[in-house]
Motif scaffolding. Structure first.
Motif, PDB file in Angstrom:
ATOM      1  N   GLU A 105     -48.039  75.903 -46.492  1.00  8.41           N
ATOM      2  CA  GLU A 105     -48.539  77.182 -47.001  1.00  8.41           C
ATOM      3  C   GLU A 105     -47.536  77.834 -47.949  1.00  8.41           C
ATOM      4  OE1 GLU A 105     -51.343  78.635 -43.244  1.00  8.41           O
ATOM      5  OE2 GLU A 105     -49.168  78.945 -43.189  1.00  8.41           O
ATOM      6  N   ILE A 106     -46.244  77.673 -47.654  1.00 12.94           N
ATOM      7  CA  ILE A 106     -45.205  78.217 -48.542  1.00 12.94           C
ATOM      8  C   ILE A 106     -45.254  77.519 -49.894  1.00 12.94           C
ATOM      9  CG2 ILE A 106     -42.711  78.433 -48.899  1.00 12.94           C
ATOM     10  CD1 ILE A 106     -42.410  78.780 -45.896  1.00 12.94           C
ATOM     11  N   TRP A 107     -45.439  76.203 -49.869  1.00 11.05           N
ATOM     12  CA  TRP A 107     -45.522  75.441 -51.124  1.00 11.05           C
ATOM     13  C   TRP A 107     -46.694  75.941 -51.974  1.00 11.05           C
ATOM     14  CZ3 TRP A 107     -49.421  72.150 -52.929  1.00 11.05           C
ATOM     15  CH2 TRP A 107     -49.107  71.446 -54.101  1.00 11.05           C
ATOM     16  N   LYS A 108     -47.833  76.137 -51.337  1.00 10.57           N
ATOM     17  CA  LYS A 108     -49.004  76.622 -52.074  1.00 10.57           C
ATOM     18  C   LYS A 108     -48.766  78.028 -52.619  1.00 10.57           C
ATOM     19  CE  LYS A 108     -52.418  73.870 -49.538  1.00 10.57           C
ATOM     20  NZ  LYS A 108     -53.598  73.920 -48.624  1.00 10.57           N
ATOM     21  N   LEU A 109     -48.120  78.886 -51.836  1.00  7.95           N
ATOM     22  CA  LEU A 109     -47.832  80.247 -52.271  1.00  7.95           C
ATOM     23  C   LEU A 109     -46.904  80.243 -53.488  1.00  7.95           C
ATOM     24  CD1 LEU A 109     -48.095  83.309 -51.702  1.00  7.95           C
ATOM     25  CD2 LEU A 109     -46.049  83.105 -50.253  1.00  7.95           C
ATOM     26  N   ARG A 110     -45.916  79.367 -53.458  1.00  5.19           N
ATOM     27  CA  ARG A 110     -44.987  79.285 -54.589  1.00  5.19           C
ATOM     28  C   ARG A 110     -45.680  78.784 -55.844  1.00  5.19           C
ATOM     29  NH1 ARG A 110     -39.790  76.511 -51.449  1.00  5.19           N
ATOM     30  NH2 ARG A 110     -38.973  78.438 -50.491  1.00  5.19           N
ATOM     31  N   GLN A 111     -46.543  77.808 -55.675  1.00  9.62           N
ATOM     32  CA  GLN A 111     -47.257  77.287 -56.844  1.00  9.62           C
ATOM     33  C   GLN A 111     -48.155  78.348 -57.459  1.00  9.62           C
ATOM     34  OE1 GLN A 111     -46.743  74.164 -58.181  1.00  9.62           O
ATOM     35  NE2 GLN A 111     -45.123  74.067 -56.642  1.00  9.62           N
ATOM     36  N   LYS A 112     -48.750  79.164 -56.618  1.00 10.14           N
ATOM     37  CA  LYS A 112     -49.693  80.171 -57.102  1.00 10.14           C
ATOM     38  C   LYS A 112     -48.997  81.399 -57.685  1.00 10.14           C
ATOM     39  CE  LYS A 112     -53.451  83.176 -55.487  1.00 10.14           C
ATOM     40  NZ  LYS A 112     -54.254  83.607 -54.301  1.00 10.14           N
ATOM     41  N   GLU A 113     -47.919  81.873 -57.036  1.00  6.65           N
ATOM     42  CA  GLU A 113     -47.317  83.146 -57.430  1.00  6.65           C
ATOM     43  C   GLU A 113     -45.923  83.012 -58.044  1.00  6.65           C
ATOM     44  OE1 GLU A 113     -47.558  86.168 -54.475  1.00  6.65           O
ATOM     45  OE2 GLU A 113     -49.568  85.584 -53.798  1.00  6.65           O
ATOM     46  N   SER A 114     -45.079  82.131 -57.504  1.00  6.28           N
ATOM     47  CA  SER A 114     -43.708  82.019 -58.010  1.00  6.28           C
ATOM     48  C   SER A 114     -43.649  81.304 -59.361  1.00  6.28           C
ATOM     49  CB  SER A 114     -42.833  81.271 -56.998  1.00  6.28           C
ATOM     50  OG  SER A 114     -42.790  81.942 -55.770  1.00  6.28           O
ATOM     51  N   PRO A 166     -33.452  73.449 -64.852  1.00 10.19           N
ATOM     52  CA  PRO A 166     -34.114  72.329 -64.158  1.00 10.19           C
ATOM     53  C   PRO A 166     -33.835  72.312 -62.658  1.00 10.19           C
ATOM     54  CG  PRO A 166     -33.151  71.575 -66.209  1.00 10.19           C
ATOM     55  CD  PRO A 166     -32.660  72.979 -65.999  1.00 10.19           C
ATOM     56  N   SER A 167     -32.603  72.645 -62.250  1.00 12.48           N
ATOM     57  CA  SER A 167     -32.272  72.637 -60.823  1.00 12.48           C
ATOM     58  C   SER A 167     -32.750  73.912 -60.121  1.00 12.48           C
ATOM     59  CB  SER A 167     -30.766  72.486 -60.624  1.00 12.48           C
ATOM     60  OG  SER A 167     -30.062  73.588 -61.167  1.00 12.48           O
ATOM     61  N   LEU A 168     -32.866  75.007 -60.866  1.00  9.11           N
ATOM     62  CA  LEU A 168     -33.280  76.273 -60.265  1.00  9.11           C
ATOM     63  C   LEU A 168     -34.753  76.279 -59.870  1.00  9.11           C
ATOM     64  CD1 LEU A 168     -31.381  78.821 -62.560  1.00  9.11           C
ATOM     65  CD2 LEU A 168     -30.954  78.394 -60.135  1.00  9.11           C
ATOM     66  N   ILE A 169     -35.562  75.467 -60.527  1.00  8.08           N
ATOM     67  CA  ILE A 169     -37.001  75.459 -60.212  1.00  8.08           C
ATOM     68  C   ILE A 169     -37.373  74.315 -59.268  1.00  8.08           C
ATOM     69  CG2 ILE A 169     -37.599  76.571 -62.382  1.00  8.08           C
ATOM     70  CD1 ILE A 169     -38.457  73.841 -63.453  1.00  8.08           C
ATOM     71  N   VAL A 170     -36.386  73.563 -58.815  1.00  6.45           N
ATOM     72  CA  VAL A 170     -36.669  72.442 -57.909  1.00  6.45           C
ATOM     73  C   VAL A 170     -37.252  72.920 -56.590  1.00  6.45           C
ATOM     74  CG1 VAL A 170     -35.554  70.640 -56.509  1.00  6.45           C
ATOM     75  CG2 VAL A 170     -35.011  70.846 -58.936  1.00  6.45           C
ATOM     76  N   TYR A 171     -36.876  74.150 -56.167  1.00  6.78           N
ATOM     77  CA  TYR A 171     -37.357  74.624 -54.861  1.00  6.78           C
ATOM     78  C   TYR A 171     -38.878  74.749 -54.806  1.00  6.78           C
ATOM     79  CZ  TYR A 171     -38.462  79.502 -56.146  1.00  6.78           C
ATOM     80  OH  TYR A 171     -39.022  80.643 -56.662  1.00  6.78           O
ATOM     81  N   LEU A 172     -39.534  74.722 -55.972  1.00  4.42           N
ATOM     82  CA  LEU A 172     -40.995  74.765 -55.997  1.00  4.42           C
ATOM     83  C   LEU A 172     -41.618  73.487 -55.440  1.00  4.42           C
ATOM     84  CD1 LEU A 172     -41.663  76.261 -59.554  1.00  4.42           C
ATOM     85  CD2 LEU A 172     -41.783  77.473 -57.377  1.00  4.42           C
ATOM     86  N   GLU A 173     -40.836  72.405 -55.397  1.00  4.56           N
ATOM     87  CA  GLU A 173     -41.398  71.100 -55.035  1.00  4.56           C
ATOM     88  C   GLU A 173     -41.825  71.010 -53.576  1.00  4.56           C
ATOM     89  OE1 GLU A 173     -38.706  68.015 -56.123  1.00  4.56           O
ATOM     90  OE2 GLU A 173     -38.665  68.562 -58.253  1.00  4.56           O
ATOM     91  N   ARG A 174     -41.109  71.746 -52.694  1.00  6.69           N
ATOM     92  CA  ARG A 174     -41.421  71.656 -51.264  1.00  6.69           C
ATOM     93  C   ARG A 174     -41.264  73.020 -50.616  1.00  6.69           C
ATOM     94  NH1 ARG A 174     -38.130  66.515 -48.935  1.00  6.69           N
ATOM     95  NH2 ARG A 174     -37.485  68.194 -47.547  1.00  6.69           N
ATOM     96  N   GLY A 175     -42.053  73.248 -49.587  1.00  4.60           N
ATOM     97  CA  GLY A 175     -42.009  74.533 -48.904  1.00  4.60           C
ATOM     98  C   GLY A 175     -40.811  74.718 -48.006  1.00  4.60           C
ATOM     99  N   ASP A 176     -40.143  73.626 -47.628  1.00  2.00           N
ATOM    100  CA  ASP A 176     -38.993  73.740 -46.735  1.00  2.00           C
ATOM    101  C   ASP A 176     -37.675  73.883 -47.490  1.00  2.00           C
ATOM    102  OD1 ASP A 176     -39.267  71.154 -47.717  1.00  2.00           O
ATOM    103  OD2 ASP A 176     -38.203  70.268 -46.021  1.00  2.00           O
ATOM    104  N   LEU A 177     -37.708  73.856 -48.813  1.00  2.00           N
ATOM    105  CA  LEU A 177     -36.490  74.035 -49.604  1.00  2.00           C
ATOM    106  C   LEU A 177     -36.206  75.522 -49.762  1.00  2.00           C
ATOM    107  CD1 LEU A 177     -37.044  71.348 -52.393  1.00  2.00           C
ATOM    108  CD2 LEU A 177     -35.737  71.131 -50.264  1.00  2.00           C
ATOM    109  N   GLU A 178     -34.924  75.863 -49.789  1.00  2.00           N
ATOM    110  CA  GLU A 178     -34.507  77.261 -49.887  1.00  2.00           C
ATOM    111  C   GLU A 178     -34.408  77.696 -51.348  1.00  2.00           C
ATOM    112  OE1 GLU A 178     -33.964  79.282 -47.304  1.00  2.00           O
ATOM    113  OE2 GLU A 178     -34.327  77.744 -45.792  1.00  2.00           O
TER     114      GLU A 178
END
Length: 515
Positions: free
Chosen positions: A375-384, A420-432
């Motif tokens: 759910e976090i991954w989906k939220l990031r894709q939609k809003e972040s 490139p490294s700053l947006i990597v957290y979008l790839e997975r919901g468990d990444l900080e």
């Protein structure tokens, strides 16, 4: 004699005009360079004063009042429209203090009036119609006791050849007078409560117990060696994970072979992602190079999150390793926040901070709602993701409009360089989104460092790293470090003696013994 005056030709006049124009252009260029240098120096001066005397919080108000407004408009940024600050909600009144914990033992003390006071002025006796209760917290100084081990000895009087002495159970420190509870107390006091050994010695002296610094220091070193197998097992688990956060801080170590006592060494921290149930490994090294990372987490494959320091990025860039560099938005944000603290008006830095704040708002929402990683991954894709795209465009639009060597230019350059490294957290919901959890792991060591300033030797630095690893991991798992270490000192020696596995003694696997 007639003097001949040579009239300048048209070409000579044009050449002279051209030379004057070039000189004027050069002077103008140098003047602009000097102005830019002066502006940059003023930036650093204001920032130095802010760091010395200003607030340390990274929160930025919409008013953005500068700490030193009298220094002028040195941050000449393009204005950015910001939504007005909403009025803060009034906090609910908090009446009364928190009740004392139920698990604490209670001792009831009754208070009554005198017998002659139990008679009413009208002559009739007073009757008890109720009572009022209140509680006070009292402390009893640490109770120290001596455990006297009595071992019976048996012998055969007939042949006088056989003698059997009852065996002692395996001890954490054989032939030592220190029990497991005392060892745990010393370690927690030193590495969690930041009490140096000499202060502990003074405290024991007040309790009537003579424990000198040399003896306790030797116990600490021996405990570290005993606990080393657990640290090695935890290191294997960290390497086996697919997401690791890393950071380091400076430390001074004395008597290090081939180095001066004033040389700066480093305490590294490697941890699995998350604030809770994290595996936290401390590692001492005289170096800050990428070789330290490759030696400590050799074989690791996955996401490595750091602050963008060269050693981390160099390690992640090694094509022979399956490492993905994960950036830290807290470090990118901090560079803009430093500017907003001393800026005379709202500008580019303030706009960048506001957009980054929207990213963190989404992360807080995810935690407050207890969303799953999916759910976090989906939220990031939609809003972040849209916010990140807006932020990148915003920075690119202003990149060429500010001096590259100024604070704002460096902040924009750092963010875009590490994009490139700053947006990597979008790839997975468990990444900080940032590396702040690891920085918080550095803090206990940094607080303790203020008390002891330096380590006496390399062996002591390595011992500290091992003990910090287990104490901080235990705290991350919600354990009382004293209870954990005391139980480990009781069971660890027994398990080693019979060759049993130590896996269940790791903080994230540990369960207290049922008596």
């Amino acid at each position: 004699m007639t003097q001949i005056v040579k009239t300048p030709s048209q070409n000579d006049l044009e050449n002279e005009v051209s030379q004057l124009k070039n000189q004027n252009q050069n002077l103008t260029k140098k003047n602009l360079e000097l102005e830019a240098t002066n502006t940059t120096l003023m930036h650093y001066l204001k920032l130095a004063k802010q760091n010395r005397f200003g607030r340390k919080s990274e929160k930025v108000s919409d008013e953005n009042t500068p700490m030193f407004p009298g220094m002028g408009q040195v941050f000449d940024e393009a204005s950015v429209e910001i939504e007005p600050k909403k009025p803060a909600k009034k906090r609910a009144a908090q009446g009364g203090r928190k009740p004392l914990p139920d698990h604490l033992p209670r001792e009831e003390v009754t208070h009554d009036i005198q017998e002659h006071e139990k008679v009413c002025p009208c002559g009739h006796p007073l009757k008890c119609i109720g009572k009022e209760e209140s509680e006070q917290l009292e402390v009893i100084p640490a109770q120290v006791k001596v455990i006297k081990n009595v071992r019976y000895k048996y012998g055969c009087k007939a042949c006088e050849d056989t003698i059997i002495l009852a065996k002692m159970p395996p001890q954490a420190l054989p032939k030592s007078m220190a029990g497991p509870g005392l060892l745990a107390h010393i370690l927690v006091s030193k590495f969690d409560d930041h009490l140096p050994i000499y202060r502990q010695s003074e405290m024991w002296e007040r309790a009537g117990v003579d424990l000198d610094c040399t003896t306790m220091g030797r116990w600490v070193m021996s405990c570290a060696e005993l606990l080393r197998p657990l640290v090695d097992l935890m290191k294997q688990d960290i390497v086996a994970s697919d997401s690791v956060q890393a950071d380091e801080t400076g430390v001074q170590v004395m008597n290090e072979k081939g180095r001066k006592n004033k040389s700066k060494s480093f305490m590294w921290v490697f941890k699995t992602a998350g604030d809770k149930n994290s595996k936290i490994l401390y590692h001492y090294s005289p170096s800050r190079s990428s070789d330290v990372i490759s030696s400590v987490i050799n074989g690791f494959e996955g996401y490595l999150q750091s602050d963008g320091y060269t050693a981390h990025t160099k390690f992640s860039a090694d094509s022979s390793l399956k490492i993905i560099n994960l950036g830290c938005w807290a470090h990118a944000r901090r560079k803009f926040v430093e500017i907003t603290k001393v800026a005379a008006k709202k500008g580019v830095a303030f706009g960048a901070v506001k957009l980054i704040a929207e990213l963190y708002k989404i992360e807080r929402q995810a935690k407050e709602e207890g969303l799953s990683f999916e759910e976090i991954w989906k939220l990031r894709q939609k809003e972040s993701k849209p916010i990140l795209e807006e932020l990148k465009k915003f920075l690119l639009d202003h990149q060429d409009a500010v001096p590259p060597k100024g604070l704002l230019g460096k902040a924009i350059s750092y963010t875009l360089k590490n994009w490139p490294s700053l947006i990597v957290y979008l790839e997975r919901g468990d990444l900080e989104i940032d590396n702040n959890a690891t920085e918080r792991c550095i803090k206990p060591f940094a607080v303790g460092r203020k008390n002891w300033y330096f380590k006496g030797c390399v062996k002591g630095a390595n011992a500290s790293a091992a003990i910090y690893s287990l104490i901080e991991t235990a705290k991350s798992c919600g354990l009382n470090p004293y209870d954990y270490l005391k139980d480990v000192f009781i069971r660890l020696a027994q398990k080693i003696a019979v060759g049993e596995s130590l896996v269940d003694l790791l903080p994230y696997n540990w369960k207290p013994q049922v008596l």
